[in-house]
Design a protein around this motif. Structure first.
Motif, PDB file in Angstrom:
ATOM      1  N   HIS A  75     -29.616  -1.809 -15.239  1.00 24.67           N
ATOM      2  CA  HIS A  75     -28.336  -2.518 -15.155  1.00 24.67           C
ATOM      3  C   HIS A  75     -27.846  -2.934 -16.537  1.00 24.67           C
ATOM      4  O   HIS A  75     -28.624  -3.355 -17.392  1.00 24.67           O
ATOM      5  N   LEU A  76     -26.557  -2.885 -16.720  1.00 23.97           N
ATOM      6  CA  LEU A  76     -25.907  -3.240 -17.992  1.00 23.97           C
ATOM      7  C   LEU A  76     -25.325  -4.647 -17.873  1.00 23.97           C
ATOM      8  O   LEU A  76     -24.616  -4.927 -16.900  1.00 23.97           O
ATOM      9  N   THR A  77     -25.614  -5.503 -18.825  1.00 27.28           N
ATOM     10  CA  THR A  77     -25.132  -6.883 -18.767  1.00 27.28           C
ATOM     11  C   THR A  77     -24.542  -7.316 -20.097  1.00 27.28           C
ATOM     12  O   THR A  77     -24.835  -6.731 -21.151  1.00 27.28           O
ATOM     13  N   LYS A  78     -23.694  -8.324 -19.999  1.00 26.17           N
ATOM     14  CA  LYS A  78     -23.150  -8.967 -21.181  1.00 26.17           C
ATOM     15  C   LYS A  78     -22.864 -10.406 -20.804  1.00 26.17           C
ATOM     16  O   LYS A  78     -22.277 -10.655 -19.748  1.00 26.17           O
ATOM     17  N   PRO A  79     -23.252 -11.367 -21.643  1.00 24.79           N
ATOM     18  CA  PRO A  79     -23.099 -12.774 -21.246  1.00 24.79           C
ATOM     19  C   PRO A  79     -21.654 -13.250 -21.184  1.00 24.79           C
ATOM     20  O   PRO A  79     -21.336 -14.146 -20.409  1.00 24.79           O
ATOM     21  N   SER A  80     -20.777 -12.647 -21.980  1.00 22.04           N
ATOM     22  CA  SER A  80     -19.399 -13.127 -22.042  1.00 22.04           C
ATOM     23  C   SER A  80     -18.463 -11.947 -22.284  1.00 22.04           C
ATOM     24  O   SER A  80     -18.543 -11.293 -23.327  1.00 22.04           O
ATOM     25  N   ALA A  81     -17.590 -11.677 -21.327  1.00 18.37           N
ATOM     26  CA  ALA A  81     -16.707 -10.514 -21.429  1.00 18.37           C
ATOM     27  C   ALA A  81     -15.516 -10.789 -22.337  1.00 18.37           C
ATOM     28  O   ALA A  81     -14.976 -11.908 -22.368  1.00 18.37           O
ATOM     29  N   HIS A  82     -15.101  -9.743 -23.053  1.00 23.77           N
ATOM     30  CA  HIS A  82     -13.894  -9.817 -23.876  1.00 23.77           C
ATOM     31  C   HIS A  82     -12.903  -8.791 -23.370  1.00 23.77           C
ATOM     32  O   HIS A  82     -13.277  -7.794 -22.746  1.00 23.77           O
ATOM     33  N   MET A  83     -11.640  -9.026 -23.670  1.00 15.91           N
ATOM     34  CA  MET A  83     -10.600  -8.091 -23.233  1.00 15.91           C
ATOM     35  C   MET A  83     -10.893  -6.683 -23.734  1.00 15.91           C
ATOM     36  O   MET A  83     -10.611  -5.697 -23.053  1.00 15.91           O
ATOM     37  N   SER A  84     -11.473  -6.588 -24.919  1.00 16.65           N
ATOM     38  CA  SER A  84     -11.759  -5.281 -25.514  1.00 16.65           C
ATOM     39  C   SER A  84     -12.866  -4.514 -24.780  1.00 16.65           C
ATOM     40  O   SER A  84     -13.082  -3.338 -25.067  1.00 16.65           O
ATOM     41  N   ASP A  85     -13.555  -5.170 -23.859  1.00 17.82           N
ATOM     42  CA  ASP A  85     -14.619  -4.491 -23.091  1.00 17.82           C
ATOM     43  C   ASP A  85     -14.062  -3.683 -21.920  1.00 17.82           C
ATOM     44  O   ASP A  85     -14.805  -2.939 -21.270  1.00 17.82           O
ATOM     45  N   ALA A  86     -12.784  -3.833 -21.636  1.00 18.82           N
ATOM     46  CA  ALA A  86     -12.181  -3.111 -20.521  1.00 18.82           C
ATOM     47  C   ALA A  86     -12.276  -1.608 -20.775  1.00 18.82           C
ATOM     48  O   ALA A  86     -11.763  -1.091 -21.777  1.00 18.82           O
ATOM     49  N   ALA A  87     -12.969  -0.921 -19.874  1.00 21.17           N
ATOM     50  CA  ALA A  87     -13.242   0.505 -20.051  1.00 21.17           C
ATOM     51  C   ALA A  87     -13.980   0.988 -18.806  1.00 21.17           C
ATOM     52  O   ALA A  87     -14.273   0.212 -17.894  1.00 21.17           O
ATOM     53  N   GLU A  88     -14.297   2.275 -18.801  1.00 20.49           N
ATOM     54  CA  GLU A  88     -15.154   2.805 -17.748  1.00 20.49           C
ATOM     55  C   GLU A  88     -16.544   3.034 -18.331  1.00 20.49           C
ATOM     56  O   GLU A  88     -16.672   3.534 -19.454  1.00 20.49           O
ATOM     57  N   TYR A  89     -17.549   2.682 -17.569  1.00 25.23           N
ATOM     58  CA  TYR A  89     -18.927   2.753 -18.031  1.00 25.23           C
ATOM     59  C   TYR A  89     -19.720   3.709 -17.130  1.00 25.23           C
ATOM     60  O   TYR A  89     -19.640   3.637 -15.898  1.00 25.23           O
ATOM     61  N   PHE A  90     -20.453   4.595 -17.781  1.00 22.38           N
ATOM     62  CA  PHE A  90     -21.229   5.596 -17.063  1.00 22.38           C
ATOM     63  C   PHE A  90     -22.712   5.442 -17.385  1.00 22.38           C
ATOM     64  O   PHE A  90     -23.090   5.330 -18.561  1.00 22.38           O
ATOM     65  N   CYS A  91     -23.512   5.480 -16.350  1.00 17.61           N
ATOM     66  CA  CYS A  91     -24.966   5.500 -16.485  1.00 17.61           C
ATOM     67  C   CYS A  91     -25.433   6.953 -16.370  1.00 17.61           C
ATOM     68  O   CYS A  91     -24.882   7.729 -15.575  1.00 17.61           O
ATOM     69  N   ALA A  92     -26.429   7.327 -17.161  1.00 24.11           N
ATOM     70  CA  ALA A  92     -26.936   8.692 -17.120  1.00 24.11           C
ATOM     71  C   ALA A  92     -28.445   8.686 -17.313  1.00 24.11           C
ATOM     72  O   ALA A  92     -28.995   7.805 -17.980  1.00 24.11           O
ATOM     73  N   VAL A  93     -29.096   9.673 -16.733  1.00 22.01           N
ATOM     74  CA  VAL A  93     -30.556   9.752 -16.750  1.00 22.01           C
ATOM     75  C   VAL A  93     -30.985  11.163 -17.140  1.00 22.01           C
ATOM     76  O   VAL A  93     -30.381  12.144 -16.698  1.00 22.01           O
ATOM     77  N   SER A  94     -32.017  11.253 -17.955  1.00 26.34           N
ATOM     78  CA  SER A  94     -32.609  12.541 -18.294  1.00 26.34           C
ATOM     79  C   SER A  94     -34.095  12.509 -17.952  1.00 26.34           C
ATOM     80  O   SER A  94     -34.762  11.506 -18.178  1.00 26.34           O
ATOM     81  N   GLU A  95     -34.589  13.635 -17.436  1.00 29.85           N
ATOM     82  CA  GLU A  95     -36.028  13.778 -17.200  1.00 29.85           C
ATOM     83  C   GLU A  95     -36.692  14.532 -18.341  1.00 29.85           C
ATOM     84  O   GLU A  95     -37.813  15.028 -18.202  1.00 29.85           O
TER      85      GLU A  95
END
Lengths: 112, 112
Positions: A75-95
């Motif tokens: 899981h991705l966390t941040k204690p305090s959000a800023h307007m500049s954090d607005a975006a789409e976030y993708f999780c990815a996994v490699s074996e």
């Protein structure tokens, strides 16, 4: 077959509120884990990664992710959000085979 | 910056015409990838390459072909474009032994 699940397609938070974007994966082998960020009309940028060692990894702009093997989560966390954090976030996994399995993405919406 | 460029950045074409998209890298990375990104589908792998003249199919390869005659260039060809191939196309490279991928700026393709 390996898969990555990002349960939330959108996460709205108020500015300065904490953020949590969830990522779960399914795999029976050791994995490498990544979070990418995509700002509007741009390409994907690597935000942070877990390859080995400490299970808590940080980015330069205040995001953290913790690899929990028992929960197969990153899981991705941040204690305090800023307007500049607005975006789409993708999780990815490699074996470890130079292929990435992608989650569907979570759009982070910051409310003033 | 992984030195990845894509051309063209925008293209509008008619149904039935052939289209070639180019990905160019400057750092001699072995692995290169073509993805398409559509709303609600995240990133889907079209084709990838693990060396000159060595390519393989991804999950959505139908209607697409690729070629890699030089390390630095990876071409994606739509033999006969269809409206369902309207999308944003991203090229990526993988850094050896690191597993993460780095992305180009994308090509927005519209098939009318």
């Amino acid at each position: 077959a390996q898969s990555v699940t990002q349960l939330d397609s959108q996460v709205p938070v108020f500015e300065e509120a904490p953020v949590e974007l969830r990522c779960n994966y399914s795999s029976s082998v050791s994995v490498y884990l990544f979070w990418y960020v995509q700002y509007p009309n741009q390409g994907l940028q690597l935000l942070l990664k877990y390859l080995s060692g400490s299970t808590l990894v940080e980015s330069i702009n205040g995001f953290e992710a913790e690899f929990k093997k028992s929960e197969t989560s990153f899981h991705l966390t941040k204690p305090s959000a800023h307007m500049s954090d607005a975006a789409e976030y993708f999780c990815a996994v490699s074996e470890g085979d130079y292929q990435l399995i992608w989650g569907a993405g979570t759009k982070l919406i910051i409310k003033p | 910056d992984a030195g990845i460029t894509q051309s063209p950045r925008h293209k509008v074409t008619e149904t039935g015409t052939p289209v070639t998209l180019r990905c160019h890298q400057t750092e001699n990375h072995r692995y290169m990838y073509w993805y398409r990104q559509d709303p609600g589908h995240g990133l889907r792998l079209i084709h990838y390459s693990y060396g000159v003249k060595d390519t393989d199919k991804g999950e959505v390869s139908d209607g697409y072909s690729v070629s890699r005659s030089k390390t630095e260039d990876f071409l994606l060809t739509l033999e006969s474009a269809t409206s369902s191939q309207t999308s944003v196309y991203f090229c990526a490279i993988s850094v050896a032994s690191m597993y993460e991928q780095y992305f180009g700026p994308g090509t927005r393709l519209t098939v009318t």
